[in-house]
Design an enzyme around this catalytic site. Structure first.
Site, PDB file in Angstrom:
ATOM      1  N   LYS A   1     118.606 -28.333 123.165  1.00  0.00           N
ATOM      2  CA  LYS A   1     118.253 -29.058 121.937  1.00  0.00           C
ATOM      3  C   LYS A   1     117.646 -30.435 122.275  1.00  0.00           C
ATOM      4  O   LYS A   1     116.587 -30.780 121.774  1.00  0.00           O
ATOM      5  CB  LYS A   1     119.493 -29.247 121.043  1.00  0.00           C
ATOM      6  CG  LYS A   1     120.150 -27.947 120.613  1.00  0.00           C
ATOM      7  CD  LYS A   1     121.321 -28.192 119.690  1.00  0.00           C
ATOM      8  CE  LYS A   1     122.489 -28.912 120.329  1.00  0.00           C
ATOM      9  NZ  LYS A   1     123.162 -28.192 121.431  1.00  0.00           N
TER      10      LYS A   1
ATOM     11  N   ARG B   1     123.282 -30.485 134.784  1.00  0.00           N
ATOM     12  CA  ARG B   1     122.568 -31.517 134.009  1.00  0.00           C
ATOM     13  C   ARG B   1     122.860 -32.919 134.552  1.00  0.00           C
ATOM     14  O   ARG B   1     123.992 -33.255 134.889  1.00  0.00           O
ATOM     15  CB  ARG B   1     122.997 -31.474 132.540  1.00  0.00           C
ATOM     16  CG  ARG B   1     122.449 -32.666 131.768  1.00  0.00           C
ATOM     17  CD  ARG B   1     122.545 -32.545 130.302  1.00  0.00           C
ATOM     18  NE  ARG B   1     123.884 -32.274 129.828  1.00  0.00           N
ATOM     19  CZ  ARG B   1     124.160 -31.938 128.566  1.00  0.00           C
ATOM     20  NH1 ARG B   1     123.186 -31.837 127.695  1.00  0.00           N
ATOM     21  NH2 ARG B   1     125.402 -31.694 128.201  1.00  0.00           N
TER      22      ARG B   1
ATOM     23  N   ARG C   1     127.473 -36.109 132.639  1.00  0.00           N
ATOM     24  CA  ARG C   1     128.326 -36.358 131.470  1.00  0.00           C
ATOM     25  C   ARG C   1     129.747 -35.878 131.743  1.00  0.00           C
ATOM     26  O   ARG C   1     129.935 -34.787 132.289  1.00  0.00           O
ATOM     27  CB  ARG C   1     127.755 -35.624 130.243  1.00  0.00           C
ATOM     28  CG  ARG C   1     126.819 -36.502 129.438  1.00  0.00           C
ATOM     29  CD  ARG C   1     126.097 -35.783 128.362  1.00  0.00           C
ATOM     30  NE  ARG C   1     126.900 -34.926 127.493  1.00  0.00           N
ATOM     31  CZ  ARG C   1     126.402 -34.271 126.455  1.00  0.00           C
ATOM     32  NH1 ARG C   1     125.122 -34.391 126.164  1.00  0.00           N
ATOM     33  NH2 ARG C   1     127.154 -33.503 125.709  1.00  0.00           N
TER      34      ARG C   1
ATOM     35  N   ARG D   1     133.811 -26.292 124.470  1.00  0.00           N
ATOM     36  CA  ARG D   1     132.678 -26.628 123.596  1.00  0.00           C
ATOM     37  C   ARG D   1     132.011 -25.355 123.068  1.00  0.00           C
ATOM     38  O   ARG D   1     131.591 -25.287 121.923  1.00  0.00           O
ATOM     39  CB  ARG D   1     131.666 -27.502 124.352  1.00  0.00           C
ATOM     40  CG  ARG D   1     132.166 -28.928 124.538  1.00  0.00           C
ATOM     41  CD  ARG D   1     131.394 -29.691 125.583  1.00  0.00           C
ATOM     42  NE  ARG D   1     130.007 -29.893 125.225  1.00  0.00           N
ATOM     43  CZ  ARG D   1     129.076 -30.310 126.087  1.00  0.00           C
ATOM     44  NH1 ARG D   1     129.403 -30.544 127.343  1.00  0.00           N
ATOM     45  NH2 ARG D   1     127.842 -30.480 125.683  1.00  0.00           N
TER      46      ARG D   1
END
Ligand code: AP5
Length: 228
Positions: A13, A126, A159, A170
């Site tokens: 996203k 990431r 993160r 999640r």
């Protein structure tokens, strides 16, 4: 245009939003980025959100809805892309109400579909820039110099909620609370599905093609409304 991007954690996203806003001059409003900024600044809102974010659960609607409606009110007339909001049917209904109060509505919902198995490798690989928010991946989307942001030279970080354990929670939260939004928006006929398991550029090309068609339709509507 007012666009909502839906998709599981790691569907891409944030990555695709950055492409869309650059091309279409829209404001990128990421609820996750706004929350992380509040946390970095040590605000009361940031403190309230912290434990929910770290565990992979959702921050309560009472906190999120007001925060996002306030951000949307500051968006330019050209429009915005929402990334990570709404995330519950209640949030979507409140968003619709807030927009309707000013005669507006969501024009398109882009739904990024991805298998849970792909999500884990995307999340653990990431890396992001704490200064400008640019997102990279250690294998799929490498910065020019390892560990350093291409735009401002800042050291990239991982993160805290991208550990395998938190990602699993999640995903569970996504399937239980956010996936029902696809049906919510499908009942208005505004949802467009994309295969987010493809390469970044392939997903981008499909989204751009769809937005081109929608943009042309919106312009034609505006002309016929002016003529009427
Ligand atoms: P948030 O920051 O919104 O996290 P998320 O929805 O879980 O989404 P991500 O940012 O992790 O993933 P993404 O889809 O943007 O993927 P990305 O482009 O980075 O929310 C964090 C937390 O805040 C939530 O858990 C919750 O606690 C709270 N919160 C936020 N909004 C809320 C709300 N409305 N209500 C309640 N709580 C809320 O890509 C991921 C990686 O994959 C990157 O490394 C990227 O380079 C790579 N990649 C992307 N696309 C591709 C591709 N096509 N091929 C290969 N690699 C790719």
């Amino acid at each position: 245009m007012r666009i909502v991007l839906l998709g599981a954690p790691g569907a891409g996203k944030g990555t695709q939003c950055k492409n869309i806003v650059t091309r279409h001059d829209l404001l990128h409003l990421s609820s996750g980025d706004i929350l992380r900024q509040e946390r970095a600044e040590g605000t009361e809102l940031g403190k309230q959100a912290q434990s929910y974010m770290d565990s992979g659960g959702l921050v309560p609607d009472e906190i999120i809805i007001g925060m996002m409606v306030k951000a949307i009110e500051k968006a330019p007339a050209s429009g915005f892309v929402l990334d990570g909001f709404p995330r519950t049917v209640n949030q979507a209904a409140e968003l619709d109400k807030a927009l309707a109060a000013t005669g507006l509505k969501i024009d398109a919902v882009l739904n990024l579909e991805i298998d849970d198995e792909l999500v884990a490798s995307r999340m653990t690989g990431r890396r992001s820039c704490p200064k400008c928010g640019a997102v990279y991946h250690v294998e799929n989307l490498k910065p020019k110099t390892e560990g350093v942001c291409d735009h401002d030279g800042t050291e990239l970080v991982q993160r805290p909620d991208d550990s395998l354990e938190v990602v699993a929670h999640r995903l569970e939260t996504y399937h239980q609370q956010t996936e029902p939004l696809v049906d919510y928006y499908k009942s208005n006929g505004t949802v467009y599905d994309f295969d987010a398991g493809q390469d970044v550029d392939e997903v981008k090309a499909s989204i751009f093609e769809k937005l081109e068609t929608l943009g042309n339709a919106c312009s034609a509507d505006a002309v016929s409304n002016q003529e009427a």
